[in-house]
Design a protein around this motif. Structure first.
Motif, PDB file in Angstrom:
ATOM      1  N   VAL A 136      32.639  35.929  39.770  1.00  0.00           N
ATOM      2  CA  VAL A 136      33.460  36.920  40.065  1.00  0.00           C
ATOM      3  C   VAL A 136      34.879  36.352  39.779  1.00  0.00           C
ATOM      4  O   VAL A 136      35.266  35.392  40.228  1.00  0.00           O
ATOM      5  N   TRP A 137      35.673  37.081  38.913  1.00  0.00           N
ATOM      6  CA  TRP A 137      37.014  36.584  38.283  1.00  0.00           C
ATOM      7  C   TRP A 137      37.948  37.725  38.750  1.00  0.00           C
ATOM      8  O   TRP A 137      39.237  37.368  39.039  1.00  0.00           O
ATOM      9  N   GLY A 138      37.407  38.788  39.182  1.00  0.00           N
ATOM     10  CA  GLY A 138      38.606  39.871  39.849  1.00  0.00           C
ATOM     11  C   GLY A 138      37.786  40.841  40.627  1.00  0.00           C
ATOM     12  O   GLY A 138      36.760  40.903  40.776  1.00  0.00           O
ATOM     13  N   ALA A 139      38.705  41.904  40.773  1.00  0.00           N
ATOM     14  CA  ALA A 139      38.329  43.177  41.427  1.00  0.00           C
ATOM     15  C   ALA A 139      39.411  44.167  41.255  1.00  0.00           C
ATOM     16  O   ALA A 139      40.485  44.093  40.914  1.00  0.00           O
ATOM     17  N   LEU A 140      38.743  45.567  41.314  1.00  0.00           N
ATOM     18  CA  LEU A 140      39.304  46.744  40.885  1.00  0.00           C
ATOM     19  C   LEU A 140      39.320  47.752  42.067  1.00  0.00           C
ATOM     20  O   LEU A 140      38.139  47.878  42.740  1.00  0.00           O
ATOM     21  N   ALA A 141      40.553  48.310  42.433  1.00  0.00           N
ATOM     22  CA  ALA A 141      40.214  49.388  43.330  1.00  0.00           C
ATOM     23  C   ALA A 141      40.937  50.527  42.690  1.00  0.00           C
ATOM     24  O   ALA A 141      42.202  50.636  42.549  1.00  0.00           O
ATOM     25  N   LEU A 142      40.262  51.929  42.574  1.00  0.00           N
ATOM     26  CA  LEU A 142      41.025  53.012  42.540  1.00  0.00           C
ATOM     27  C   LEU A 142      40.773  53.852  43.469  1.00  0.00           C
ATOM     28  O   LEU A 142      40.334  53.858  44.358  1.00  0.00           O
ATOM     29  N   PHE A 143      41.905  55.101  43.356  1.00  0.00           N
ATOM     30  CA  PHE A 143      42.229  55.999  44.434  1.00  0.00           C
ATOM     31  C   PHE A 143      42.574  57.220  44.050  1.00  0.00           C
ATOM     32  O   PHE A 143      42.989  57.559  42.699  1.00  0.00           O
ATOM     33  N   HIS A 144      41.956  58.220  44.888  1.00  0.00           N
ATOM     34  CA  HIS A 144      41.991  59.606  44.533  1.00  0.00           C
ATOM     35  C   HIS A 144      42.708  60.260  45.658  1.00  0.00           C
ATOM     36  O   HIS A 144      42.650  59.555  46.913  1.00  0.00           O
ATOM     37  N   GLY A 145      43.473  61.233  45.542  1.00  0.00           N
ATOM     38  CA  GLY A 145      44.226  61.801  46.597  1.00  0.00           C
ATOM     39  C   GLY A 145      43.783  63.555  46.653  1.00  0.00           C
ATOM     40  O   GLY A 145      43.075  63.875  45.960  1.00  0.00           O
ATOM     41  N   ASP A 146      44.475  64.049  47.413  1.00  0.00           N
ATOM     42  CA  ASP A 146      44.470  65.495  47.525  1.00  0.00           C
ATOM     43  C   ASP A 146      42.985  66.049  47.761  1.00  0.00           C
ATOM     44  O   ASP A 146      42.570  66.709  47.306  1.00  0.00           O
ATOM     45  N   GLY A 147      42.204  65.171  48.517  1.00  0.00           N
ATOM     46  CA  GLY A 147      41.132  65.871  49.086  1.00  0.00           C
ATOM     47  C   GLY A 147      39.750  65.148  48.249  1.00  0.00           C
ATOM     48  O   GLY A 147      38.461  65.622  48.441  1.00  0.00           O
ATOM     49  N   ARG A 148      40.296  64.794  47.014  1.00  0.00           N
ATOM     50  CA  ARG A 148      39.242  64.320  46.005  1.00  0.00           C
ATOM     51  C   ARG A 148      38.230  63.224  46.460  1.00  0.00           C
ATOM     52  O   ARG A 148      38.992  62.485  47.211  1.00  0.00           O
TER      53      ARG A 148
END
Length: 376
Positions: A136-148
């Protein structure tokens, strides 16, 4: 998101991963590329120490800012939640979401209730660790807003590009050394005492120079590098966890050298949140050589052969130790030479050791009694 655009983005990320970019530039470009195929409100692309799975640095996009990294580290390392990068890294990987982990009851997550919702208005988070060849070399976090919330198709798409993203982080660690020519390296260790409020209560004379080499412009809590914030939070959790080890992590500095950071909680007579001592110094060869070797994308058996070569073992003895034929050892070495970009054992040894010895030698530093380079 169309199948054509998804396939095109996968190809573009794979191409970026071998373009010789440092990992931060790769991360920013990859996130811009990903956003063309898949909408999201914000992203956080991070490097992790492969051994301890602690976040060492990150690049952000969208609505995310650096002003709440202390709170993020608190929720990630100091208190328990429904998921975190460390547990995800220790599993087989894949993708998780806030909605999926809480069965839609988002208030089960303290991170969501106290940080995501009130600060940024996020309604879902998607996380994946970036793993290639079992590391494991890294990590990714993605985000939604507006109730999605993230759909199953979006989760599958991110899973399909995670290995390409991991290759980009891994190769970027090597590119960081190449692109650091002319930068001034810190000349001594940093020792910091972080108080309960997250402020620097004390620091030694070398701390400012060392932290500047990690991109820190001053000693204020808001400016401390992510690696320091993460280690402080992890140390506080370790202080109440029987048998926990001292948190540590390795990373590249802006001058291209490898550094290692440790954090230890102090015992207070009055109880309460402990102060934490953080030390940051140049990493020694035993700490870095395995990481450098792994960053070349060698297979497990190829790493075994390289480990023997670095100890000066000849082909016959390598074959005996690894229960291989001499011809098989030579075949492994040929593949290793091709991946590292060298033509002989001597060049291989020089390439691996150059990654951390030469920057020290170029400063003109002498040897300390420990046998390692003294501060110049």
């Amino acid at each position: 998101m169309t199948a054509l655009s998804a396939e095109r983005v996968r190809g573009q990320i794979d191409a970026l991963a071998v373009a010789g970019l440092d990992w931060q530039t790769f991360g920013r470009t990859a996130m811009e590329t990903l956003h063309r195929a898949m909408p999201f409100a914000a992203s956080c692309f991070a490097s992790l120490d492969p051994s301890t799975h602690i976040v060492t640095a990150n690049v952000k996009s969208g609505g995310l800012d650096d002003d709440h990294d202390v709170e993020w580290s608190f929720h990630e390392y100091e208190v328990e939640d429904v998921y975190d990068f460390h547990s995800l890294s220790r599993s087989e990987g894949g993708v998780i979401t806030l909605h999926g982990s809480t069965d839609g009851d988002l208030l089960r997550s303290r991170r969501y209730e106290e940080l995501f919702a009130p600060v940024w208005g996020f309604s879902d988070e998607l996380r994946t660790t970036l793993r290639v060849d079992g590391v494991v070399w890294g990590a990714l976090a993605l985000f939604h807003g507006d109730g999605r919330s993230f759909t199953a198709a979006e989760q599958a798409f991110v899973a399909s590009i995670s290995e390409g993203l991991a290759r980009g982080v891994r190769s970027g660690l090597i590119a960081a050394a190449v692109g650091a020519d002319g930068r001034v390296r810190a000349s001594g260790p940093a020792v910091l005492v972080i108080d309960a409020a997250g402020e620097v209560a004390q620091a030694n004379l070398g701390a400012a120079e060392r932290l500047a080499d990690l991109g820190c412009t001053d000693l204020g809590a808001a400016q401390l590098p992510q690696i320091v914030r993460a280690l402080v939070a992890a140390a506080r959790r370790a202080s109440v966890t029987p048998g926990a080890t001292t948190p540590r992590a390795r990373m590249r500095s802006t001058s291209g050298g490898w550094v290692v950071a440790h954090a230890s909680p102090l015992v207070s007579r009055h109880g309460g949140t402990p102060d934490v001592v953080v030390t940051i110094d140049d990493a020694r060869p035993p700490e870095i050589i395995p990481l450098v070797v792994a960053s070349y994308g060698l297979t497990g058996r190829e790493r075994d052969v390289v480990a023997q070569v670095l100890q000066g073992v000849d082909t016959t003895d390598i074959a005996r130790a690894l229960h291989l034929s001499a011809y098989t050892v030579q075949d492994h070495l040929k593949r290793v030479f091709a991946k590292v970009g060298v033509r002989s054992r001597r060049e291989l040894i020089a390439q691996v050791f150059t990654d951390h010895y030469v920057p020290q030698m170029e400063t003109g530093a002498g040897l300390a009694p420990s046998g390692w380079f003294a501060a110049s």
